[in-house]
Design a protein around this motif. Structure first.
Motif, PDB file in Angstrom:
ATOM      1  N   LEU A   8      48.349  65.369  34.106  1.00 49.13           N
ATOM      2  CA  LEU A   8      47.448  66.436  32.181  1.00 49.13           C
ATOM      3  C   LEU A   8      48.100  68.049  32.632  1.00 49.13           C
ATOM      4  O   LEU A   8      47.864  69.016  33.392  1.00 49.13           O
ATOM      5  N   GLU A  12      44.265  69.095  29.103  1.00 55.78           N
ATOM      6  CA  GLU A  12      43.457  68.380  29.205  1.00 55.78           C
ATOM      7  C   GLU A  12      42.620  67.853  30.598  1.00 55.78           C
ATOM      8  O   GLU A  12      41.460  67.686  30.635  1.00 55.78           O
ATOM      9  N   LEU A  16      38.508  67.173  30.233  1.00 52.60           N
ATOM     10  CA  LEU A  16      38.777  65.642  31.193  1.00 52.60           C
ATOM     11  C   LEU A  16      37.097  66.140  31.921  1.00 52.60           C
ATOM     12  O   LEU A  16      36.681  65.166  31.682  1.00 52.60           O
ATOM     13  N   LEU A  60      44.500  60.523  25.730  1.00 49.95           N
ATOM     14  CA  LEU A  60      43.039  61.895  25.432  1.00 49.95           C
ATOM     15  C   LEU A  60      42.604  61.512  24.561  1.00 49.95           C
ATOM     16  O   LEU A  60      41.121  61.811  24.498  1.00 49.95           O
ATOM     17  N   VAL A  63      39.142  59.881  25.886  1.00 55.58           N
ATOM     18  CA  VAL A  63      38.475  60.974  27.281  1.00 55.58           C
ATOM     19  C   VAL A  63      37.458  62.048  26.216  1.00 55.58           C
ATOM     20  O   VAL A  63      36.291  61.856  26.045  1.00 55.58           O
ATOM     21  N   ALA A 113      46.745  58.919  31.232  1.00 54.60           N
ATOM     22  CA  ALA A 113      47.469  60.262  31.102  1.00 54.60           C
ATOM     23  C   ALA A 113      47.991  59.999  32.612  1.00 54.60           C
ATOM     24  O   ALA A 113      49.319  60.100  32.597  1.00 54.60           O
TER      25      ALA A 113
END
Length: 476
Positions: A8, A12, A16, A60, A63, A113
């Motif tokens: 990540l 990202e 998260l 993503l 997420v 991911a």
């Protein structure tokens, strides 16, 4: 490279973490609930803007969806709090399923991911920077047997990695799977189609850049570099062992990896034509073995032709970056899987090759005759009852060499351990082994460098001991 932790990027990771905060804030004590929600909402908004600018990977999306849903439920409470009115809370037994669903979305995206990251190529450890260039050569003496055109001659695409002059840190790095972003995407999709995988599985490799600089100036000093020719696995492409090739180039070797048209999954020619593989299994073992022997013979001839072209390039008979810098008297034939079989056959047929490396390839040459080059065969950790013919046949072939052969079994490895696949495929032991993402390419490079240093550069002291550090060694 923007990937830093668990596959990540920082943006990202922020998305998260803030999504998890938004989902869990509802369950915190009253004093921490509102500040946590505000902090999570601010961080989530910032990360969403950053990702919109930098590009959002499909992994993503769950997420962002989970965080957005949690934020949507939190906004009314925040607005009521700012207006000075008491917040209304949904009963816990109604809120719990929603929170669980949002958290599941967030964690599913994080898992995707982690399992399918953007590949991060290891920094080469040698003394040289690494350059790369791509050439296309046609053999006027060989007809292309995959087509019916009588005037169609065998053409191969070759990517060279070589010792280069160090450039500025900001120098643009080469795309992993092609000359351009468009070619990289085309190759990724073709490889996914060949393997029967959903195309999104190989999205990340198509976006990756390597540690090489395209067409960088060759390293100074006037040294001639040994050459290592590489044939990929069945349906594989020339870049499938880029991490290995870059490490060798940083150590003073020139690596020439081949695309074999009509065998490699996708080959893009300089005239813009795209050639897709014609390789397909029939389900009949005898017929498949016959076809594999035919493909191996074509690949072996391709390797010999490329060695000839490298000699012509060195003598300035054809254009290229490496004029006067190639020592084709110190050449190794190497390959993975079917490419390893081709390397063995090429060495038997062509005494110009001084050494052979077979990366987990089952020998396919129907004519077993003595040959004279030393061989290193890296094999995956074959389990009892698995592939009962593989190791016995490989051993018999290695024993045909009049030079010393080395069979090295790497514990915890699988067939794809010896490629770049651990850098971007899910870390399943049956698929890429259990060595981790970086260890497979590292072990492959370290063992092969030790062998090449001994056989092509004469640094033979302690080769068996050096190889034994990486697995179970049998000297033949």
């Amino acid at each position: 490279m923007n990937v830093t932790v668990f596959g990540l990027s920082l943006a990202e990771l922020l998305a998260l973490a803030s999504a998890v905060v938004l989902v869990l804030a509802r369950w915190l004590p009253p004093g921490a609930r509102r500040p946590s929600t505000l902090a999570g909402a601010a961080a989530f908004a910032v990360s969403a803007i950053m990702l919109a600018v930098l590009g959002i990977r499909w992994q993503l999306l769950p997420v962002l969806a989970g965080g957005a849903i949690a934020l949507a439920f939190a906004v009314p409470s925040l607005l009521r709090w700012r207006a000075g009115r008491p917040a209304r809370r949904t009963r816990w037994w109604l809120a719990l399923p929603g929170s669980a669903a949002c958290l599941a979305l967030v964690l599913a995206g994080a898992a995707a991911a982690w399992a399918l990251p953007l590949p991060v190529f290891p920094e080469p450890s040698g003394a040289y920077a690494v350059g790369t260039t791509i050439v296309q050569w046609t053999d006027p003496d060989r007809a292309e047997i995959a087509t019916s055109r009588t005037d169609d001659k065998r053409t191969v695409v070759v990517q060279l990695w070589y010792p280069a002059q160090g450039g500025p840190p900001a120098a643009q790095r080469a795309w992993y799977l092609g000359r351009t972003a468009q070619e990289a995407q085309l190759v990724a999709r073709g490889e996914a189609d060949y393997l029967g995988l959903p195309r999104f599985i190989l999205d990340e490799p198509s976006r990756a850049r390597t540690r090489s600089v395209p067409d960088a100036p060759v390293a100074g000093g006037g040294h001639r570099f040994p050459v290592v020719l590489f044939s990929p696995g069945l349906g594989g492409v020339r870049t499938q062992n880029t991490a290995w090739a870059e490490e060798l180039a940083s150590r003073g070797y020139v690596v020439a990896a081949l695309d074999h048209p009509y065998d490699s999954a996708v080959v893009t020619l300089t005239d813009g034509r795209t050639i897709r593989t014609q390789v397909a299994a029939t389900g009949d073992q005898a017929e498949d073995d016959r076809r594999a022997a035919g493909w191996t013979a074509v690949r072996a001839a391709d390797l010999s032709f490329v060695l000839t072209q490298l000699g012509r390039l060195d003598r300035d008979e054809i254009p290229g970056l490496l004029i006067g810098r190639l020592d084709t008297r110190r050449a190794a034939a190497t390959g993975h899987s079917l490419g390893g079989a081709a390397a063995l056959q090429a060495a038997r047929q062509d005494p110009r090759f001084a050494a052979v490396i077979d990366l987990d390839g089952f020998p396919r040459d129907p004519v077993t005759r003595p040959f004279h080059q030393p061989v290193l065969a890296l094999t995956h950790d074959v389990k009892p009852g698995e592939e009962p013919d593989y190791i016995p046949r490989l051993t018999r072939v290695l024993q045909l060499s009049t030079a010393t052969g080395y069979r090295l079994t790497v514990p915890g490895s699988a067939h794809l351990t010896f490629t770049d696949a651990p850098l971007f495929l899910p870390p399943l032991p049956a698929l890429i082994g259990s060595l981790g993402r970086a260890a497979g390419p590292r072990v492959t490079a370290a063992a092969t460098v030790a062998f090449l240093d001994a056989t092509l550069r004469g640094r033979s002291g302690g080769l068996a001991a050096a190889l034994s550090r990486y697995g179970r060694l049998t000297v033949l």
